[in-house]
Design a protein around this motif. Structure first.
Motif, PDB file in Angstrom:
ATOM      1  N   GLU A   1       0.770  -1.173  -0.048  1.00 13.03           N
ATOM      2  CA  GLU A   1       0.035  -0.039  -0.003  1.00 13.03           C
ATOM      3  C   GLU A   1       0.671   1.131  -0.063  1.00 13.03           C
ATOM      4  OE1 GLU A   1      -4.064   0.098   2.413  1.00 13.03           O
ATOM      5  OE2 GLU A   1      -2.629   1.772   3.334  1.00 13.03           O
ATOM      6  N   ILE A   2       0.797   2.220  -0.846  1.00 12.58           N
ATOM      7  CA  ILE A   2       1.369   3.357  -1.046  1.00 12.58           C
ATOM      8  C   ILE A   2       0.632   4.519  -0.903  1.00 12.58           C
ATOM      9  CG2 ILE A   2       3.465   2.490  -1.757  1.00 12.58           C
ATOM     10  CD1 ILE A   2       2.694   3.572  -4.639  1.00 12.58           C
ATOM     11  N   LYS A   3       0.899   5.676  -1.021  1.00 14.80           N
ATOM     12  CA  LYS A   3       0.130   7.003  -1.054  1.00 14.80           C
ATOM     13  C   LYS A   3       0.591   7.611  -2.568  1.00 14.80           C
ATOM     14  CE  LYS A   3      -1.317   8.430   3.218  1.00 14.80           C
ATOM     15  NZ  LYS A   3      -1.639   9.223   4.149  1.00 14.80           N
ATOM     16  N   ASP A   4      -0.192   7.969  -3.200  1.00 13.20           N
ATOM     17  CA  ASP A   4       0.135   8.748  -4.710  1.00 13.20           C
ATOM     18  C   ASP A   4       0.313  10.338  -4.324  1.00 13.20           C
ATOM     19  OD1 ASP A   4      -2.410   9.762  -4.636  1.00 13.20           O
ATOM     20  OD2 ASP A   4      -3.044   8.724  -6.456  1.00 13.20           O
ATOM     21  N   GLN A   5       0.486  11.165  -5.249  1.00 14.73           N
ATOM     22  CA  GLN A   5       0.733  12.599  -5.402  1.00 14.73           C
ATOM     23  C   GLN A   5      -0.608  13.390  -4.783  1.00 14.73           C
ATOM     24  OE1 GLN A   5       2.716  14.127  -8.639  1.00 14.73           O
ATOM     25  NE2 GLN A   5       4.355  12.876  -8.617  1.00 14.73           N
TER      26      GLN A   5
ATOM     27  N   TYR B   1      -2.642   5.069  -9.982  1.00 17.48           N
ATOM     28  CA  TYR B   1      -1.606   6.127  -9.437  1.00 17.48           C
ATOM     29  C   TYR B   1      -2.165   7.519  -9.938  1.00 17.48           C
ATOM     30  CZ  TYR B   1       2.714   7.655  -7.349  1.00 17.48           C
ATOM     31  OH  TYR B   1       3.837   8.277  -6.760  1.00 17.48           O
TER      32      TYR B   1
ATOM     33  N   HIS C   1      -3.398   0.333  -3.371  1.00 12.91           N
ATOM     34  CA  HIS C   1      -2.869  -0.934  -3.125  1.00 12.91           C
ATOM     35  C   HIS C   1      -2.131  -1.172  -4.523  1.00 12.91           C
ATOM     36  CE1 HIS C   1      -5.125  -1.977   0.599  1.00 12.91           C
ATOM     37  NE2 HIS C   1      -6.057  -1.105  -0.298  1.00 12.91           N
TER      38      HIS C   1
ATOM     39  N   ASN D   1      -2.100  12.014  -2.370  1.00 14.52           N
ATOM     40  CA  ASN D   1      -2.100  11.588  -1.045  1.00 14.52           C
ATOM     41  C   ASN D   1      -3.332  10.625  -0.877  1.00 14.52           C
ATOM     42  OD1 ASN D   1      -0.638  11.823   1.190  1.00 14.52           O
ATOM     43  ND2 ASN D   1      -1.234  13.967   1.580  1.00 14.52           N
ATOM     44  N   ARG D   2      -3.497   9.974  -2.044  1.00 16.53           N
ATOM     45  CA  ARG D   2      -4.628   8.982  -1.771  1.00 16.53           C
ATOM     46  C   ARG D   2      -4.134   7.637  -1.572  1.00 16.53           C
ATOM     47  NH1 ARG D   2      -7.737   7.941  -6.625  1.00 16.53           N
ATOM     48  NH2 ARG D   2      -5.702   7.407  -7.272  1.00 16.53           N
ATOM     49  N   LYS D   3      -4.585   6.667  -0.571  1.00 13.36           N
ATOM     50  CA  LYS D   3      -3.951   5.382  -0.409  1.00 13.36           C
ATOM     51  C   LYS D   3      -4.339   4.351  -1.921  1.00 13.36           C
ATOM     52  CE  LYS D   3      -4.214   5.044   4.275  1.00 13.36           C
ATOM     53  NZ  LYS D   3      -4.960   4.772   5.436  1.00 13.36           N
TER      54      LYS D   3
END
Lengths: 336, 304
Positions: free
Chosen positions: B31-35, B130, B41, B37-39
Motif C-alpha cells: 500500500e502506498i500513497k500517490d501524489q 496512481y 494498493h 495523498n490517496r492510498k
C-alpha cells in the motif's frame, strides 16, 4: 365502449409484454456491444452459466454496460412519459420537455449547482428541479392566455425559452474557467457514460414512484384531452391534477437532466409512434411509453457508443438526428 | 443425474471463485500513497500499465519501460511509436470499457484533466490508479523520479532528473547576464485569442527564459481581445495552438497589419510546437531552451 373497457387490463398486459420483450431484446444488444467489440455468444454464456474465465468481459458487461443500459432505459422512459404528459395537458401534439425549454431550464440549474461545487445529490438535482419549475411557470403564464394554446404560438414561446436558456448556459460557461466543466459540451448533448450502478439505482428510486403516479392519473389525461370542461363535468379537480402532473413531470425531467444532460426529442418520437399503433388511450400509452421510450433510448445510446471508431458521441446527437426530422414532418402534417 | 451435475457445477464454480480470490488478495499486498495523498494498493509486480494522459505516456517512454504499456490515450503522439498502441479515449473523456478490457494492473492518471469519477470507478473495479499532479518544473522532476521508483527504472529516472536540472541551471546562468525581460505574448488559442496565465507551466518557462509574460494573472487560460494584445505592445509573439502552418501564416498576417507593434517591427512572430510547452514531461526543458533562444538571441550567439 363497454366492451373495450372490459378488455382494457388484458390489452395493457399484452402491449406491455410485447414492448417488454422488445426492450429486453435491445438491452441484450446493448449488453453485447461496446467499444471493445461485439460478442453475443460470450454474453449468453455469462448470463446463463456461472462460468468464470480469465477474461474481463463479465466485469465489463456487469459494471460498465449494464448500468449504462439501465440508465438509458430509465431516461428514455422518463422523457417519453414527459412528452406524453405535456402533450395531454397542453393539448398540443408537439409539446415535449426539450422543445418547450424545460430541459434547458433544468440544465441552467444543474450548471449553477456544479459551479457552486454542490454534490450531485441533492444540491445539483434540486437546483435543476428549481430551474425546470421556473421555465415551466413561464410557459404556463404564457399558456394561461388562451391564444397560446394554438400550436404555433406555444412552440414559438418554447423556442424562445430554449434560446434564452442556451444563452444563459453559454454565458455561464464563458464566465468560468472551471475544469469541472471540461465535459460540459458532451453533457449538453446528452451523456450517458457517467452511469454507475449506485447512481442509477438512486435515480430509479426517484423516477419509478413518479411513473406510478402518472399511471394513476392516466384516465384523467384521457378526460383532459376531451377538454377541460368535459373533465370538470366528470368530477375531476382539474387544477389539482394538472398541478400534480406538471410538478411530477418536471421533477422527473430535471433529475434525468442533472444526471445526463440534454437529450432532445425523445418525448416526441415514442409517444407519436405508439399513438399511431395503439390509439389514444393513455391507460395503454403510459406503460407503453415507459417501456418503448426505454427501448428507444437504449438503442440510441447503443449507436452513440458503437458508431464512432474512436471514443463515442453524445447520445443526444442520435436522438436529435432521429427526432428533429420527425418533428418537422409532424409540424407539416398537423398544419395541413 | 441432472441434479448431480448441477451440484458439481456449483462446487466447481465455488472452487474457481476461491482460486480467483486468493491471488487477488495476494496481489494487493503493498500500500502506498500517490501524489494526491490517496492510498492505493499496488500490485506486487507491475506488469501492464494503461497511461491516462499523453504526458504520462511520454514519461514512461523516457524511462525506457514502454514494454509495460498496453494502452494510451488519444493524442499520445510522442515518441511516434506511442501512436500505434491501443487507445482508451481522450484524457478528458476516458473509455472505461476499453481500459478494463486491456486488463492493466496499474493505471497512471493525472489530476489535471482526468475526470475523478472515472478514476473512482476504475478503483471500484479493482484497478489501482496512481495519480500524479505536477505543478511546475521541480514537481515534474519529482514525478519522473517517483514514477521511476514505481516502475523499477530508478537509474534512468535519476539520469533524466540530473539532465533536466543541469540544463535548467545552464539557462538560468545564461539569462542572469541580462536585466532585460522580453515582453512576450504567448498565444495558445487563435479564435478566440487565448494565452497562458500564472498557474501554468508556460508562465514558469517564460520567466526562467528571461521573458515577461504579458498574460500574467490568476486565470490559467485568459481570453484576450486583439485590442488588448496590441495595447500590451509585445516584443515577441509565439503562437502554438495546434495550428498547421497555413493557419499560422494567416494569424501572422493579421498581426502584421499593425506595423507599430514591436513584435511586427522586429519580425519576431514565431510558430512553435505546443507539446513542448504544455505537457509536463522531460521535453519541457527543450521548450525552455527554445524559448530562451527566441527571447534573448543575443545571449546565445556565441554558444553553439
Amino acid at each position: 365502449m363497454k366492451k373495450s373497457k372490459l378488455n382494457l387490463p388484458k390489452r395493457i398486459l399484452v402491449v406491455s409484454l410485447i414492448l417488454l420483450i422488445i426492450l429486453a431484446g435491445i438491452s441484450f444488444l446493448g449488453l453485447a456491444c461496446g467499444s471493445t467489440g461485439i460478442d453475443f455468444l460470450a454474453l449468453i454464456k455469462i448470463i446463463f452459466k456461472s462460468e468464470i474465465n480469465e477474461s474481463m468481459l463479465p466485469a465489463i458487461i456487469w459494471q460498465i454496460r449494464l448500468p449504462r443500459v439501465l440508465l438509458a432505459a430509465l431516461v428514455g422512459a422518463t422523457l417519453s412519459l414527459g412528452g406524453l404528459v405535456f402533450q395531454a395537458i397542453l393539448r398540443n401534439p408537439l409539446a415535449e420537455p426539450y422543445i418547450l425549454g424545460i430541459s434547458g431550464g433544468a440544465a441552467i440549474g444543474a450548471i449553477i449547482g456544479i459551479l457552486l461545487g454542490l454534490s450531485r445529490f441533492p444540491g445539483v438535482s434540486l437546483l435543476a428541479f428549481a430551474g425546470s419549475m421556473a421555465t415551466l411557470l413561464l410557459i404556463l403564464v404564457m399558456a394561461s392566455d388562451k391564444t397560446i394554446l394554438k400550436k404555433d404560438s406555444l412552440l414559438l414561446s418554447g423556442v424562445m425559452v430554449n434560446a434564452f436558456c442556451s444563452a444563459v448556459i453559454m454565458f455561464l460557461i464563458s464566465m468560468t474557467q472551471d475544469s469541472r466543466l471540461h465535459n460540459i459540451i458532451f453533457w449538453l448533448m446528452g451523456d450517458l457514460s457517467v452511469a454507475d450502478l449506485d447512481q442509477t439505482f438512486s435515480l430509479a428510486m426517484v423516477l419509478i414512484p413518479c411513473f406510478i403516479i402518472i399511471f394513476y392519473y392516466s384516465n384523467v389525461m384521457n378526460l383532459l384531452l376531451m377538454g377541460q370542461e368535459q373533465a370538470r363535468a366528470m368530477g375531476v379537480n382539474i387544477k389539482l391534477v394538472i398541478f400534480i402532473l406538471l410538478v411530477i413531470t418536471s421533477l422527473m425531467v430535471s433529475s434525468t437532466v442533472s444526471y445526463c444532460g440534454l437529450l432532445g426529442f425523445v418525448g416526441l418520437v415514442m409517444p407519436h409512434l405508439l399513438r399511431i399503433i395503439l390509439g389514444p388511450d393513455h391507460r395503454v400509452l403510459v406503460p407503453a411509453c415507459i417501456l418503448g421510450g426505454g427501448a428507444f433510448m437504449v438503442f440510441c445510446d447503443l449507436l452513440a457508443r458503437t458508431l464512432p471508431e474512436q471514443g463515442e458521441m453524445p447520445a443526444g446527437v442520435i436522438t436529435a438526428l432521429i427526432g428533429a426530422p420527425l418533428f418537422i414532418y409532424l409540424l407539416k402534417r398537423s398544419s395541413r | 443425474m441432472n441434479m448431480k451435475l448441477k451440484k458439481t457445477n456449483i462446487i466447481l464454480s465455488c472452487f474457481v471463485l476461491l482460486v480467483l480470490l486468493v491471488p487477488l488478495n495476494d496481489i494487493s499486498a503493498m500500500e502506498i500513497k500517490d501524489q494526491l495523498n490517496r492510498k492505493i494498493h499496488l500490485p506486487k509486480q507491475i506488469k501492464t500499465i494503461v497511461s491516462l494522459a499523453p504526458s504520462i505516456t511520454e514519461i514512461i517512454y523516457a524511462l525506457g519501460v514502454e514494454d509495460l504499456l498496453v494502452g494510451v490515450t488519444q493524442y499520445s503522439d510522442y515518441p511516434a511509436a506511442a501512436s500505434s498502441l491501443p487507445k482508451v479515449g481522450s484524457y478528458v473523456h476516458l473509455d472505461l470499457e476499453r481500459i478494463i478490457a486491456l486488463k492493466p494492473n496499474l493505471c497512471i492518471a493525472t489530476r489535471d484533466g482526468n475526470p475523478l469519477t472515472t478514476i473512482e470507478r476504475l478503483e471500484i473495479m479493482k484497478i489501482p490508479v496512481y495519480a500524479v499532479d505536477p505543478r511546475n518544473l521541480e514537481t515534474i522532476i519529482q514525478t519522473i523520479l517517483e514514477l521511476g521508483r514505481l516502475l523499477k527504472a530508478e537509474k534512468k529516472a535519476d539520469f533524466l532528473a540530473a539532465n533536466m536540472r543541469s540544463r535548467i541551471l545552464k539557462i538560468k546562468n545564461i539569462i542572469s547576464c541580462t536585466q532585460h525581460r522580453t515582453r512576450l505574448f504567448f498565444q495558445i488559442g487563435i479564435s478566440p485569442i487565448v494565452s497562458a496565465g500564472s498557474p501554468t507551466f508556460i508562465n514558469e518557462l517564460i520567466e526562467l527564459a528571461g521573458g515577461e509574460n504579458l498574460a500574467k494573472g490568476p486565470a490559467a487560460y485568459p481570453r484576450f481581445s486583439k485590442e488588448k494584445v496590441i495595447s500590451l505592445a509585445p516584443e515577441v509573439i509565439i503562437i502554438t495552438s495546434m495550428a498547421r502552418s497555413t493557419v499560422f501564416e494567416k494569424v501572422k498576417a493579421e498581426w502584421n497589419r499593425w506595423p507599430d507593434l514591436p513584435a511586427v517591427k522586429q519580425q519576431r512572430i514565431y510558430l512553435e510546437d505546443s507539446n513542448l510547452f504544455d505537457r509536463p514531461t522531460p521535453r519541457l526543458v527543450d521548450g525552455l531552451e527554445l524559448l530562451a533562444k527566441l527571447l534573448h538571441p543575443e545571449l546565445f550567439e556565441n554558444i553553439k
